[in-house]
Design an enzyme around this catalytic site. Sequence first.
Site, PDB file in Angstrom:
ATOM      1  N   PHE A  11      10.821   0.485  -0.478  1.00 32.01           N
ATOM      2  CA  PHE A  11      11.032   1.185   0.801  1.00 32.01           C
ATOM      3  C   PHE A  11      10.250   0.496   1.939  1.00 32.01           C
ATOM      4  O   PHE A  11      10.838  -0.016   2.894  1.00 32.01           O
ATOM      5  CB  PHE A  11      10.612   2.651   0.587  1.00 32.01           C
ATOM      6  CG  PHE A  11      10.362   3.432   1.835  1.00 32.01           C
ATOM      7  CD1 PHE A  11      11.327   3.502   2.831  1.00 32.01           C
ATOM      8  CD2 PHE A  11       9.168   4.124   2.006  1.00 32.01           C
ATOM      9  CE1 PHE A  11      11.085   4.238   3.991  1.00 32.01           C
ATOM     10  CE2 PHE A  11       8.934   4.860   3.146  1.00 32.01           C
ATOM     11  CZ  PHE A  11       9.883   4.915   4.141  1.00 32.01           C
ATOM     12  N   LEU A  73       2.381  -5.495  -1.779  1.00 33.05           N
ATOM     13  CA  LEU A  73       2.829  -4.103  -1.662  1.00 33.05           C
ATOM     14  C   LEU A  73       3.317  -3.544  -2.989  1.00 33.05           C
ATOM     15  O   LEU A  73       3.605  -2.355  -3.091  1.00 33.05           O
ATOM     16  CB  LEU A  73       3.986  -4.006  -0.654  1.00 33.05           C
ATOM     17  CG  LEU A  73       3.779  -4.490   0.783  1.00 33.05           C
ATOM     18  CD1 LEU A  73       5.061  -4.271   1.585  1.00 33.05           C
ATOM     19  CD2 LEU A  73       2.650  -3.752   1.453  1.00 33.05           C
ATOM     20  N   ALA A 114      -1.990  -3.589   0.190  1.00 29.57           N
ATOM     21  CA  ALA A 114      -1.563  -2.240   0.571  1.00 29.57           C
ATOM     22  C   ALA A 114      -2.281  -1.254  -0.328  1.00 29.57           C
ATOM     23  O   ALA A 114      -1.953  -1.122  -1.506  1.00 29.57           O
ATOM     24  CB  ALA A 114      -0.052  -2.106   0.411  1.00 29.57           C
ATOM     25  N   TYR A 145      -2.804   5.956 -10.398  1.00 29.83           N
ATOM     26  CA  TYR A 145      -2.538   5.346  -9.086  1.00 29.83           C
ATOM     27  C   TYR A 145      -3.838   5.245  -8.287  1.00 29.83           C
ATOM     28  O   TYR A 145      -4.204   4.167  -7.816  1.00 29.83           O
ATOM     29  CB  TYR A 145      -1.518   6.212  -8.350  1.00 29.83           C
ATOM     30  CG  TYR A 145      -1.009   5.637  -7.044  1.00 29.83           C
ATOM     31  CD1 TYR A 145      -0.260   4.464  -7.017  1.00 29.83           C
ATOM     32  CD2 TYR A 145      -1.239   6.297  -5.837  1.00 29.83           C
ATOM     33  CE1 TYR A 145       0.239   3.960  -5.817  1.00 29.83           C
ATOM     34  CE2 TYR A 145      -0.739   5.810  -4.640  1.00 29.83           C
ATOM     35  CZ  TYR A 145       0.003   4.636  -4.635  1.00 29.83           C
ATOM     36  OH  TYR A 145       0.498   4.149  -3.440  1.00 29.83           O
ATOM     37  N   TYR A 159     -13.105 -10.865  -3.907  1.00 27.97           N
ATOM     38  CA  TYR A 159     -12.517 -12.180  -3.576  1.00 27.97           C
ATOM     39  C   TYR A 159     -12.911 -12.598  -2.160  1.00 27.97           C
ATOM     40  O   TYR A 159     -13.125 -13.773  -1.884  1.00 27.97           O
ATOM     41  CB  TYR A 159     -10.980 -12.150  -3.716  1.00 27.97           C
ATOM     42  CG  TYR A 159     -10.515 -12.652  -5.065  1.00 27.97           C
ATOM     43  CD1 TYR A 159     -10.719 -11.894  -6.216  1.00 27.97           C
ATOM     44  CD2 TYR A 159      -9.897 -13.893  -5.202  1.00 27.97           C
ATOM     45  CE1 TYR A 159     -10.308 -12.347  -7.462  1.00 27.97           C
ATOM     46  CE2 TYR A 159      -9.481 -14.358  -6.439  1.00 27.97           C
ATOM     47  CZ  TYR A 159      -9.686 -13.588  -7.559  1.00 27.97           C
ATOM     48  OH  TYR A 159      -9.283 -14.058  -8.786  1.00 27.97           O
TER      49      TYR A 159
END
Length: 315
Positions: A11, A73, A114, A145, A159
């Site tokens: 999306f 993403l 993201a 999640y 990083y």
Amino acid sequence: MRILVTGAAGFIGSHLVDRLMSEGHYVIAMDNLITGKYDNLEPHRSETRFEFIHHNVSNYIHVPGHLDWVVHLASPASPVDYLELPIQTLKVNSLGTHNTLGLAANKGAKYLLASTSEVYGDPEVHPQPETYWGNVNPIGPRGVYDESKRFAEALTTAYNHMHKLDTRIIRIFNCYGPRLRLNDGRVVSNFIYQALKGEALTVYGDGSQTRSFQYVADLVDGIVRTMGCDHHLPINLGNPQEKTVLEIAKLIKELTRSRSEIVFKPLPIDDPRRRLPDITKARELLGWEPKTQLVDGLKETIAWFEAQFPKAAAR
Ligand code: UDP
């Protein structure tokens, strides 16, 4: 610029690809299509500045040639999806983030992660500034999640420190717009789909829980502005207008002129009570804030769903 977008068929990913293509960039779109749809990228198929690579970024990534940016993403993002795909969700945000960071370091590319408002869990501070550490249940259903995105932020930051990688982290709050999957399971897509089909709108709990909804074009603008801003700490991208879920149900019922009733279903475990971004940082650093009024964005979204509807109804 030559830009790799992971999760490009999703999306938000596909809207970002549209924007990057319209600005003349070369886009390598990567997706394993478990929640994304190739149709979302269809308009770019024959363009010479566009490539699609069908790949799961949790596995080693090979991209020939140089890259200026890696925009990561890829991840299931609807609670329904990450409940069904818990291991894949954990892997894409841990292994997938590691692979995409390694690729960026190897190519000398800049990197954007993201992340999500879910790093705040069920927040105890309102609105949520980026300095808030969150209130997350690591072993609850949403933990797969929330915790993997928190890990992804930690890895991206490491990083940046260790490899001097030029990184950005955005925390995306609830977003809606055309190309939400009809069966995505999130609240806006569920309510529009139900309203158009004449089914009852399923409000979970008593509907007093709140969210803040941003239109996808505004979010994409925030992502592009973040890429242009030299800031490595997380930035909230969301709409500071808070609405209850019941208000959303009533508004969608009104805008679709639906006669569907509103029914109340059990509240999912660990469903956050309130979510409201503090976007002071985005305003100051990016000159960004959402521009689209909820009613206007919902009208666009409903029109898109209506256009899909004959296909959906025929299934
Ligand atoms: N929700 C609802 N009915 C639905 C789908 C979601 O009432 O059919 C509620 C859900 O319980 C949550 C809010 O709407 O309180 C937003 O849910 P969504 O899945 O869109 O995303 P979340 O913000 O929870 O990640």
